[in-house]
Design a protein around this motif. Structure first.
Motif, PDB file in Angstrom:
ATOM      1  N   GLU A  36      -2.242  83.784   7.769  1.00 31.36           N
ATOM      2  CA  GLU A  36      -2.201  83.421   9.156  1.00 31.36           C
ATOM      3  C   GLU A  36      -2.509  81.895   9.257  1.00 31.36           C
ATOM      4  O   GLU A  36      -1.728  81.447   9.959  1.00 31.36           O
ATOM      5  CB  GLU A  36      -3.053  84.532   9.809  1.00 31.36           C
ATOM      6  CG  GLU A  36      -2.998  83.853  11.363  1.00 31.36           C
ATOM      7  CD  GLU A  36      -1.863  84.135  12.060  1.00 31.36           C
ATOM      8  OE1 GLU A  36      -1.534  83.612  13.230  1.00 31.36           O
ATOM      9  OE2 GLU A  36      -0.815  84.775  11.304  1.00 31.36           O
ATOM     10  N   ASN A  37      -3.278  81.276   8.511  1.00 33.97           N
ATOM     11  CA  ASN A  37      -3.474  80.026   8.622  1.00 33.97           C
ATOM     12  C   ASN A  37      -2.374  79.340   8.055  1.00 33.97           C
ATOM     13  O   ASN A  37      -2.007  78.096   8.795  1.00 33.97           O
ATOM     14  CB  ASN A  37      -4.832  79.650   7.917  1.00 33.97           C
ATOM     15  CG  ASN A  37      -6.079  79.631   8.639  1.00 33.97           C
ATOM     16  OD1 ASN A  37      -5.958  80.324   9.794  1.00 33.97           O
ATOM     17  ND2 ASN A  37      -7.257  79.565   8.137  1.00 33.97           N
ATOM     18  N   ARG A  82       0.883  80.196   8.108  1.00 26.74           N
ATOM     19  CA  ARG A  82       1.770  80.390   9.049  1.00 26.74           C
ATOM     20  C   ARG A  82       1.732  79.120  10.161  1.00 26.74           C
ATOM     21  O   ARG A  82       2.720  78.593  10.478  1.00 26.74           O
ATOM     22  CB  ARG A  82       1.866  81.687   9.595  1.00 26.74           C
ATOM     23  CG  ARG A  82       2.938  81.990  10.477  1.00 26.74           C
ATOM     24  CD  ARG A  82       2.672  83.253  11.305  1.00 26.74           C
ATOM     25  NE  ARG A  82       1.705  83.450  12.202  1.00 26.74           N
ATOM     26  CZ  ARG A  82       1.674  82.690  13.415  1.00 26.74           C
ATOM     27  NH1 ARG A  82       2.657  82.184  13.897  1.00 26.74           N
ATOM     28  NH2 ARG A  82       0.662  82.829  14.234  1.00 26.74           N
ATOM     29  N   ARG A  83       0.549  79.171  10.806  1.00 26.74           N
ATOM     30  CA  ARG A  83       0.096  78.147  11.788  1.00 26.74           C
ATOM     31  C   ARG A  83       0.514  76.916  11.358  1.00 26.74           C
ATOM     32  O   ARG A  83       0.898  76.102  12.272  1.00 26.74           O
ATOM     33  CB  ARG A  83      -1.110  78.379  12.445  1.00 26.74           C
ATOM     34  CG  ARG A  83      -1.498  79.871  13.109  1.00 26.74           C
ATOM     35  CD  ARG A  83      -3.021  79.955  13.332  1.00 26.74           C
ATOM     36  NE  ARG A  83      -3.508  79.207  14.330  1.00 26.74           N
ATOM     37  CZ  ARG A  83      -4.551  79.018  14.576  1.00 26.74           C
ATOM     38  NH1 ARG A  83      -5.749  79.614  13.814  1.00 26.74           N
ATOM     39  NH2 ARG A  83      -5.085  77.944  15.614  1.00 26.74           N
ATOM     40  N   GLN A 141       4.044  76.043  11.106  1.00 32.61           N
ATOM     41  CA  GLN A 141       4.839  75.911  12.278  1.00 32.61           C
ATOM     42  C   GLN A 141       4.309  74.422  13.125  1.00 32.61           C
ATOM     43  O   GLN A 141       5.113  73.658  13.615  1.00 32.61           O
ATOM     44  CB  GLN A 141       4.349  77.018  13.362  1.00 32.61           C
ATOM     45  CG  GLN A 141       4.967  78.193  13.137  1.00 32.61           C
ATOM     46  CD  GLN A 141       4.489  79.296  13.796  1.00 32.61           C
ATOM     47  OE1 GLN A 141       3.467  79.281  14.565  1.00 32.61           O
ATOM     48  NE2 GLN A 141       5.192  80.565  13.745  1.00 32.61           N
ATOM     49  N   PHE A 142       3.156  74.154  12.903  1.00 33.19           N
ATOM     50  CA  PHE A 142       2.763  72.892  13.394  1.00 33.19           C
ATOM     51  C   PHE A 142       3.091  71.577  12.821  1.00 33.19           C
ATOM     52  O   PHE A 142       3.301  70.396  13.482  1.00 33.19           O
ATOM     53  CB  PHE A 142       1.049  72.865  13.364  1.00 33.19           C
ATOM     54  CG  PHE A 142       0.412  71.647  14.436  1.00 33.19           C
ATOM     55  CD1 PHE A 142       0.408  71.653  15.543  1.00 33.19           C
ATOM     56  CD2 PHE A 142      -0.226  70.728  13.694  1.00 33.19           C
ATOM     57  CE1 PHE A 142      -0.257  70.821  16.322  1.00 33.19           C
ATOM     58  CE2 PHE A 142      -0.961  69.869  14.346  1.00 33.19           C
ATOM     59  CZ  PHE A 142      -0.997  69.844  15.554  1.00 33.19           C
ATOM     60  N   LEU A 154      -5.236  73.486  16.780  1.00 32.83           N
ATOM     61  CA  LEU A 154      -5.325  74.708  15.894  1.00 32.83           C
ATOM     62  C   LEU A 154      -6.667  75.165  15.404  1.00 32.83           C
ATOM     63  O   LEU A 154      -7.357  75.083  14.293  1.00 32.83           O
ATOM     64  CB  LEU A 154      -4.827  74.366  14.469  1.00 32.83           C
ATOM     65  CG  LEU A 154      -3.064  73.926  14.411  1.00 32.83           C
ATOM     66  CD1 LEU A 154      -2.604  74.023  12.801  1.00 32.83           C
ATOM     67  CD2 LEU A 154      -2.368  75.089  15.021  1.00 32.83           C
ATOM     68  N   VAL A 164      -8.716  76.664  12.027  1.00 27.15           N
ATOM     69  CA  VAL A 164      -8.140  76.220  10.858  1.00 27.15           C
ATOM     70  C   VAL A 164      -8.980  75.155  10.061  1.00 27.15           C
ATOM     71  O   VAL A 164      -9.199  75.315   8.752  1.00 27.15           O
ATOM     72  CB  VAL A 164      -6.707  75.526  10.950  1.00 27.15           C
ATOM     73  CG1 VAL A 164      -6.268  74.897   9.807  1.00 27.15           C
ATOM     74  CG2 VAL A 164      -5.716  76.685  11.567  1.00 27.15           C
TER      75      VAL A 164
END
Length: 510
Positions: free
Chosen positions: A27-28, A30-31, A34-35, A81, A84
């Protein structure tokens, strides 16, 4: 030049092991992916950090010729974020070293220095780079502590051993935004011109940070290149990674293979390099006419005794012209499929292209094209298979390694980021025999940043780091001399949001 043996020996002497806990939380990742699309664009990234972002001064010491200031601030990445960045790394710490008296009160140059691998705390950069720059060139320095290093190292982390692959991307995201905070702070305090530099990993982080400042900015990355992917997949650092563990984790969790792998792209793959070679070869074919002609004369002598496969060339041109047309058309019309990289070698009687069967291999070597392709793809040309497959080498068959390269290219390749506002202020220093940062198969900085100056040292990574600190400092000084002549006018980009508005925006996450 061959890679430096000293680099390889030095790497073997170190016990540092990277990414012992794996890729990081899916999940981290993925973020972060995207960022990356936000911070890679100057227009969107610059607006993430308000001009009034608060910086706290915690200590000030005045010496006979200089002043040393220490400060800290919250990394903006934790606001954008949340969760993270590890708790230990959420506060950014820095030191500012400036002269007590500037030579020109209207010219107060300050350079941000980012840390290379293993450069914890401030003393090394302060003593080897910042103090000499202050004494010799009246240039101030900001020494920023890397996330996961020194004062920002998690308690359970040993030395520089980053636990997860995702940590390197978190580190980069933090430094990009933290440099924006410090550049804003410098402007508010009347410093300028401004710059950013670093050695090895610090040099690449400096390159990433410089892409998002919308004004002329000095940039001197030393011992780095266009992407970090080669560092961790083909450089000597790859020896410090437990690939078996990464591969096991990659296959055991479907998130990595089924979802995250589709979010990354390898920029400089081997096929792209081969494609570029063929294109360049075709463009410069006229320079090889003499060699081709000599080869054909030998072939004709062989044909008197051996009947080989002939290629049909249509047209009524003379023999030499036909040969040239054939070679040009063959290379131009070769279909290059990234999913199934094959090279058609023969025209079948029914008009469809097919590979030369294995029993015709000896005859086919009489073909000039085959001889040329053996030079281009020496390993593949000797294959006994029905077709030449240039994707299957022992190293790249491992899907986890390809995933690593895709991740690194996605988050660190300079092609994915904006071009610095003024490339004339960029001086890149590379080591010719660098085994830590291989350049083969990677995009050239000259192509990515037209106008930047690239200089090469006749040394390896380790020897350049130890023996050429003075040269690195002279390049920084030269780049700041250039900045004197450039007006500090940039793009009309503004962050309309104040720091308080930023806090209010993410209040629910804090």
């Amino acid at each position: 030049m061959p890679p430096s043996k000293l680099d390889s020996l030095y790497r073997r002497m170190l016990i540092t092991r990277f990414f012992e806990k794996g890729w990081g939380k899916p999940e981290n990742l993925r973020r972060v992916f995207q960022f990356r699309k936000i911070i890679s664009s100057r227009e969107t990234c610059f607006k993430l950090v308000p001009r009034d972002y608060p910086v706290e001064i915690t200590k000030k010491e005045i010496y006979s010729e200089s002043t040393l200031i220490e400060g800290k601030f919250t990394t903006p990445l934790e606001l954008h974020l949340p969760g993270v960045v590890p708790k230990a790394a959420q506060n950014a710490y820095f030191q500012l070293l400036i002269p007590n008296k500037w030579v020109d009160e209207h010219h107060k140059p300050v350079c941000i220095h980012l840390a290379g691998t293993g450069d914890h705390f401030f003393w090394r950069r302060r003593n080897f780079i910042a103090k000499p720059l202050l004494k010799d060139a009246n240039i101030g320095s900001i020494i920023l502590e890397n996330p996961f290093y020194g004062l920002r190292k998690p308690d359970d982390q040993i030395r520089s051993n980053l636990h997860n692959v995702s940590d390197i991307f978190v580190m980069g995201g933090c430094l990009i935004l933290e440099c924006l905070v410090l550049l804003h702070w410098c402007e508010r305090n009347g410093f300028g011109p401004l710059g950013v530099t670093g050695l090895s990993m610090g040099g690449h982080m400096a390159s990433l940070a410089a892409t998002n400042w919308p004004k002329p900015l000095v940039l001197v990355p030393c011992l780095s290149w266009s992407t970090a992917s080669a560092v961790f997949t083909t450089g000597v650092m790859s020896q410090s990674i437990n690939w078996d563990m990464l591969e096991t984790q990659y296959y055991s969790d479907g998130m990595y293979r089924e979802r995250l792998s589709k979010m990354v792209t390898v920029i400089d793959d081997a096929f792209a390099a081969g494609q570029k070679f063929i294109q360049n070869f075709n463009q410069s074919l006229h320079e090889l006419r003499e060699d081709i002609s000599d080869t054909r004369q030998i072939q004709e002598l062989n044909d008197d005794t051996v009947v080989g496969d002939k290629y049909d060339v249509q047209g009524n041109s003379d023999k030499n012209d036909c040969n040239s047309i054939f070679l040009t058309k063959t290379i131009k019309n070769t279909k290059l499929d990234s999913d199934n990289l094959t090279l058609p070698l023969k025209e079948a009687p029914n008009g469809q292209k097919s590979a030369i069967p294995s029993d015709a291999t000896q005859n086919s070597t009489n073909s000039t094209l085959t001889k040329l392709m053996k030079l281009i793809l020496p390993a593949a040309a000797e294959s006994k298979n029905d077709k030449i497959d240039i994707t299957k080498t022992n190293w790249w068959e491992r899907e986890a390694l390809q995933f690593m390269r895709g991740m690194m290219d996605e988050c660190t390749h300079l092609k994915n980021f904006s071009k610095p506002y003024d490339t004339s202020l960029i001086i890149v220093v590379c080591a010719k025999d660098d085994a830590y940062v291989p350049r083969d198969g990677c995009s050239s900085l000259e192509d990515i940043w037209p106008g930047a100056e690239i200089r090469y040292l006749d040394a390896g990574h380790v020897s350049a780091y130890v023996l050429h600190q003075k040269l690195f400092r002279s390049c920084i000084k030269e780049a700041f001399d250039r900045a004197k002549k450039i007006r500090n006018i940039g793009e009309d980009l503004k962050c309309e949001m104040t720091y308080q508005q930023l806090l209010n925006k993410y209040a629910k996450n804090i």
